[in-house]
Scaffold this motif. Structure first.
Motif, PDB file in Angstrom:
ATOM      1  N   THR A  39      88.237  95.357  19.199  1.00 10.59           N
ATOM      2  CA  THR A  39      88.362  96.172  20.626  1.00 10.59           C
ATOM      3  C   THR A  39      89.474  95.449  21.443  1.00 10.59           C
ATOM      4  O   THR A  39      89.303  96.081  22.542  1.00 10.59           O
ATOM      5  N   ALA A  40      89.856  94.321  21.212  1.00  7.76           N
ATOM      6  CA  ALA A  40      90.669  93.667  22.230  1.00  7.76           C
ATOM      7  C   ALA A  40      92.226  94.339  21.951  1.00  7.76           C
ATOM      8  O   ALA A  40      92.624  94.968  20.968  1.00  7.76           O
ATOM      9  N   ASP A  41      92.550  94.415  23.175  1.00  9.78           N
ATOM     10  CA  ASP A  41      94.187  94.890  23.416  1.00  9.78           C
ATOM     11  C   ASP A  41      94.977  93.862  23.798  1.00  9.78           C
ATOM     12  O   ASP A  41      96.121  93.871  23.828  1.00  9.78           O
ATOM     13  N   ASP A  42      94.299  92.679  24.226  1.00 14.30           N
ATOM     14  CA  ASP A  42      95.218  91.565  24.495  1.00 14.30           C
ATOM     15  C   ASP A  42      95.126  90.538  23.164  1.00 14.30           C
ATOM     16  O   ASP A  42      94.450  90.231  22.491  1.00 14.30           O
ATOM     17  N   GLY A  43      96.687  90.085  22.890  1.00 13.99           N
ATOM     18  CA  GLY A  43      96.829  89.325  21.986  1.00 13.99           C
ATOM     19  C   GLY A  43      96.325  87.723  22.131  1.00 13.99           C
ATOM     20  O   GLY A  43      95.903  87.473  21.005  1.00 13.99           O
ATOM     21  N   ASP A  44      96.229  87.167  23.331  1.00 16.96           N
ATOM     22  CA  ASP A  44      95.514  86.156  23.529  1.00 16.96           C
ATOM     23  C   ASP A  44      94.163  86.194  23.093  1.00 16.96           C
ATOM     24  O   ASP A  44      93.658  85.464  22.428  1.00 16.96           O
ATOM     25  N   ARG A  45      93.582  87.142  23.357  1.00 20.34           N
ATOM     26  CA  ARG A  45      92.143  87.177  23.205  1.00 20.34           C
ATOM     27  C   ARG A  45      91.786  87.489  21.653  1.00 20.34           C
ATOM     28  O   ARG A  45      90.862  87.102  21.104  1.00 20.34           O
ATOM     29  N   LEU A  46      92.672  88.190  21.073  1.00 18.92           N
ATOM     30  CA  LEU A  46      92.555  88.441  19.538  1.00 18.92           C
ATOM     31  C   LEU A  46      92.845  87.168  18.923  1.00 18.92           C
ATOM     32  O   LEU A  46      92.104  86.679  17.928  1.00 18.92           O
ATOM     33  N   ARG A  47      93.683  86.253  19.164  1.00 20.35           N
ATOM     34  CA  ARG A  47      94.030  85.075  18.619  1.00 20.35           C
ATOM     35  C   ARG A  47      92.962  84.285  18.626  1.00 20.35           C
ATOM     36  O   ARG A  47      92.591  83.309  17.770  1.00 20.35           O
ATOM     37  N   THR A  48      92.452  84.001  20.011  1.00 15.99           N
ATOM     38  CA  THR A  48      91.248  83.087  20.262  1.00 15.99           C
ATOM     39  C   THR A  48      90.040  83.607  19.360  1.00 15.99           C
ATOM     40  O   THR A  48      89.500  82.482  18.857  1.00 15.99           O
ATOM     41  N   ALA A  49      89.748  84.808  19.202  1.00 12.49           N
ATOM     42  CA  ALA A  49      88.583  85.324  18.452  1.00 12.49           C
ATOM     43  C   ALA A  49      88.756  84.852  16.731  1.00 12.49           C
ATOM     44  O   ALA A  49      88.000  84.557  16.378  1.00 12.49           O
ATOM     45  N   TYR A  50      89.961  85.257  16.537  1.00 11.88           N
ATOM     46  CA  TYR A  50      90.194  84.991  15.045  1.00 11.88           C
ATOM     47  C   TYR A  50      89.938  83.287  14.678  1.00 11.88           C
ATOM     48  O   TYR A  50      89.669  82.872  13.713  1.00 11.88           O
ATOM     49  N   ARG A  51      90.774  82.512  15.482  1.00 11.43           N
ATOM     50  CA  ARG A  51      90.679  81.160  15.561  1.00 11.43           C
ATOM     51  C   ARG A  51      89.375  80.610  15.481  1.00 11.43           C
ATOM     52  O   ARG A  51      89.071  79.657  14.909  1.00 11.43           O
ATOM     53  N   ALA A  52      88.805  80.962  16.510  1.00 13.85           N
ATOM     54  CA  ALA A  52      87.149  80.691  16.561  1.00 13.85           C
ATOM     55  C   ALA A  52      86.399  81.048  15.436  1.00 13.85           C
ATOM     56  O   ALA A  52      85.599  80.387  14.693  1.00 13.85           O
ATOM     57  N   MET A  53      86.687  82.275  14.893  1.00 15.51           N
ATOM     58  CA  MET A  53      85.948  82.626  13.633  1.00 15.51           C
ATOM     59  C   MET A  53      86.421  81.850  12.373  1.00 15.51           C
ATOM     60  O   MET A  53      85.499  81.381  11.667  1.00 15.51           O
ATOM     61  N   GLY A  54      87.572  81.659  12.384  1.00 17.30           N
ATOM     62  CA  GLY A  54      88.188  80.400  11.136  1.00 17.30           C
ATOM     63  C   GLY A  54      87.444  79.102  11.351  1.00 17.30           C
ATOM     64  O   GLY A  54      87.202  78.631  10.600  1.00 17.30           O
ATOM     65  N   MET A  55      87.513  78.501  12.370  1.00  9.85           N
ATOM     66  CA  MET A  55      86.683  77.275  12.936  1.00  9.85           C
ATOM     67  C   MET A  55      85.249  77.360  12.348  1.00  9.85           C
ATOM     68  O   MET A  55      84.727  76.401  11.550  1.00  9.85           O
ATOM     69  N   LEU A  56      84.556  78.343  12.727  1.00  8.05           N
ATOM     70  CA  LEU A  56      83.249  78.470  12.427  1.00  8.05           C
ATOM     71  C   LEU A  56      83.009  78.653  10.872  1.00  8.05           C
ATOM     72  O   LEU A  56      82.013  77.961  10.340  1.00  8.05           O
ATOM     73  N   GLY A  57      83.944  79.410  10.389  1.00 11.13           N
ATOM     74  CA  GLY A  57      83.648  79.594   8.796  1.00 11.13           C
ATOM     75  C   GLY A  57      83.939  78.376   7.942  1.00 11.13           C
ATOM     76  O   GLY A  57      83.269  78.192   7.087  1.00 11.13           O
ATOM     77  N   ASP A  58      85.076  77.685   8.347  1.00  6.55           N
ATOM     78  CA  ASP A  58      85.418  76.494   7.358  1.00  6.55           C
ATOM     79  C   ASP A  58      84.380  75.679   7.669  1.00  6.55           C
ATOM     80  O   ASP A  58      84.225  74.563   6.852  1.00  6.55           O
ATOM     81  N   THR A  59      83.887  75.342   8.804  1.00  9.11           N
ATOM     82  CA  THR A  59      82.571  74.046   9.177  1.00  9.11           C
ATOM     83  C   THR A  59      81.370  74.453   8.835  1.00  9.11           C
ATOM     84  O   THR A  59      80.879  73.499   8.168  1.00  9.11           O
ATOM     85  N   LEU A  60      80.985  75.601   8.856  1.00  6.34           N
ATOM     86  CA  LEU A  60      79.446  76.058   8.670  1.00  6.34           C
ATOM     87  C   LEU A  60      79.086  76.946   7.417  1.00  6.34           C
ATOM     88  O   LEU A  60      77.838  76.856   7.008  1.00  6.34           O
ATOM     89  N   VAL A  61      79.893  77.793   7.080  1.00 10.53           N
ATOM     90  CA  VAL A  61      79.586  78.809   6.138  1.00 10.53           C
ATOM     91  C   VAL A  61      78.983  78.040   4.673  1.00 10.53           C
ATOM     92  O   VAL A  61      78.116  78.318   4.168  1.00 10.53           O
ATOM     93  N   LEU A  62      79.794  77.411   4.114  1.00 11.34           N
ATOM     94  CA  LEU A  62      79.528  76.546   2.876  1.00 11.34           C
ATOM     95  C   LEU A  62      78.272  75.843   3.038  1.00 11.34           C
ATOM     96  O   LEU A  62      77.342  75.901   2.225  1.00 11.34           O
ATOM     97  N   PRO A  63      78.265  74.914   4.097  1.00 15.43           N
ATOM     98  CA  PRO A  63      76.801  73.845   3.984  1.00 15.43           C
ATOM     99  C   PRO A  63      75.610  74.820   4.099  1.00 15.43           C
ATOM    100  O   PRO A  63      74.615  74.646   3.643  1.00 15.43           O
ATOM    101  N   LEU A  64      75.681  75.729   5.234  1.00 16.47           N
ATOM    102  CA  LEU A  64      74.406  76.346   5.663  1.00 16.47           C
ATOM    103  C   LEU A  64      74.082  77.370   4.330  1.00 16.47           C
ATOM    104  O   LEU A  64      72.920  77.330   4.321  1.00 16.47           O
ATOM    105  N   SER A  65      75.298  77.972   3.797  1.00  9.91           N
ATOM    106  CA  SER A  65      74.500  78.948   2.712  1.00  9.91           C
ATOM    107  C   SER A  65      74.248  78.190   1.531  1.00  9.91           C
ATOM    108  O   SER A  65      73.274  78.677   1.171  1.00  9.91           O
TER     109      SER A  65
END
Length: 210
Positions: free
Chosen positions: A70-96
């Motif tokens: 729902t973001a229209d701002d490019g900076d907000r979009l980049r921040t959200a995707y980079r945060a998702m990538g960081m969480l995914g790389d750090t937590l998805v594999l060990p927690l699952s």
């Protein structure tokens, strides 16, 4: 003529027929109770902690994905995707993996088993599918989103470059979150009862006097 021996004694508590030479309790829950009470409690704590953490992780990823959608701002979009990538790389594999392995260990180490009850079997297959979806499908979609964000370090990100990524990052965690919530329902209500043993026949009691 030799008289027959008295019939086999019965258990005063249950009325079950005692079989000569049988080990007490051998026919009851022969698979379970392999863990000591202390080990079972520690494993249960681990399983609950990592399961709740996995559920919370999917909720965080879904929140960030909806924010990016729902973001229209490019900076907000980049921040959200980079945060998702960081969480995914750090937590998805060990927690699952910890959730799946600790759940399997609890099933094998207690009287529940893995395939003795319908609801436990359903949880096993649903968790296995969720692990595969999280490790392979979800992390791949998150990496795609991060690559698009890195390719446009400043300014708006064209919709054509995003493609279906912004929808995939919402769909995959939403499906995973639904599976986890269904597993919670199974754990609380324990529906469907016990599976019928296939090919198992009751033990035959030897005839007295033979």
């Amino acid at each position: 003529m030799r008289s027959s021996s008295p019939s086999s004694p019965s258990s005063p508590a249950t009325g079950a027929v005692a079989v000569p030479g049988a080990v007490p309790g051998a026919g009851r829950r022969s698979v379970g109770r392999r863990l000591s009470p202390g080990a079972r409690k520690r494993l249960m704590v681990l399983h609950v902690v990592v399961s709740v953490s996995w559920l919370a992780l999917m909720l965080c990823l879904l929140t960030l994905a909806v924010t990016a959608l729902t973001a229209d701002d490019g900076d907000r979009l980049r921040t959200a995707y980079r945060a998702m990538g960081m969480l995914g790389d750090t937590l998805v594999l060990p927690l699952s993996l910890l959730t799946f392995v600790s759940g399997v260990a609890l099933g094998l180490g207690t009287t529940w088993g893995l395939f003795r009850y319908y609801w436990v079997s359903a949880k096993f297959w649903l968790t296995l599918g969720a692990v595969a979806a999280s490790v392979f499908a979800l992390t791949a979609r998150l990496h795609d989103a991060v690559r698009v964000a890195d390719a446009h370090p400043t300014g708006p990100i064209p919709v054509a470059d995003l493609g279906f990524i912004r929808y995939n990052t919402v769909i995959v965690p939403a499906v995973a979150l639904s599976l986890y919530l269904f597993n919670v329902i199974l754990s609380v209500y324990k529906p469907w009862g016990r599976r019928k043993a296939v090919g198992r026949r009751p033990g035959r009691i030897p005839t007295a006097g033979r």
